[in-house]
Design a protein around this motif. Sequence first.
Motif, PDB file in Angstrom:
ATOM      1  N   ASN A   1      -6.959   5.736 -37.118  1.00  0.00           N
ATOM      2  CA  ASN A   1      -6.326   4.503 -36.643  1.00  0.00           C
ATOM      3  C   ASN A   1      -6.671   4.240 -35.183  1.00  0.00           C
ATOM      4  O   ASN A   1      -6.944   3.094 -34.781  1.00  0.00           O
TER       5      ASN A   1
ATOM      6  N   LYS B   1      -9.175   1.082 -33.275  1.00  0.00           N
ATOM      7  CA  LYS B   1      -8.865   0.312 -32.070  1.00  0.00           C
ATOM      8  C   LYS B   1      -9.958   0.470 -31.021  1.00  0.00           C
ATOM      9  O   LYS B   1     -10.403  -0.503 -30.399  1.00  0.00           O
TER      10      LYS B   1
ATOM     11  N   GLU C   1      -4.131   9.608 -38.172  1.00  0.00           N
ATOM     12  CA  GLU C   1      -3.811   9.197 -36.800  1.00  0.00           C
ATOM     13  C   GLU C   1      -5.083   8.950 -35.993  1.00  0.00           C
ATOM     14  O   GLU C   1      -5.209   7.927 -35.303  1.00  0.00           O
TER      15      GLU C   1
END
Length: 259
Positions: free
Chosen positions: A174, A178, A171
């Motif tokens: 990811n 970004k 998590e």
Amino acid sequence: MTTTTSTITPYNRVTELKAFDQTKTGVQGLLDAGIRHVPRIFINQLETIQKPSTSIELPLIDLGSTDRASVVEKIRVASENIGLFQVVNHGIPLSVMHETLQGVRRFHEQDVENKKRFYSRDASRTVVYNSNFDLYTSRAANLRDTYFSFMAPSPPKVEELPEVCRDIQIEYSNLMLKLGGLLFRLISEALGLKPNHLGDMECDKGLTFVGHCYPACPQPDLTMGATKHTDDGFLTVLLQDDIGGLQILHQNCRSLSDG
């Protein structure tokens, strides 16, 4: 008359390094064993253990600002003058950051036999756990254990990651991809380039997740958790716990970060 002689064991650094490495338990293993004195392989020269002479407040970059030109300019100035800056409103929930730190802690504090499965000096492995990547080449080892894995562009299979932290590691990684993409676009603009310039060069495609552990040291005046260095990646996003301790070499002066 009886004469008593004491034998001083000669210091063979290579032998002691190998003995430490072969335990596969890292620095945490030494502390768990109850050592009261820092082993010689970790002792630094006094000139390398300098206390910071000043404190420095890192530039604060608000990524939630609607004034993009101002954000770009602040990043340009910070990158040019210090090389570091702190970001807020970055989109990473506090709960995720907290759980990421806890995940790293769980890895390092888990049963030693579980950790040993990941111990290696082969940096090409999916997950690597060891103490000091430069253990055999540095002048003195750092009092630090590390585990890392390459999360992009080719992430490992879920089952290959440590069970105690795999979910939050995925998590967090990811979200970092970004955030990294946004930072690379802003840095591109700060360099006077098109926003996608660094992205088109695929600078934002790779991601390495690194989790350090700095166990409490019985003789902190003799060693360090991290000696002076420059990271070898294009961009490092650092998540510190509440202990802090980040030092910066700025204008040839060692400073303690207030960020």
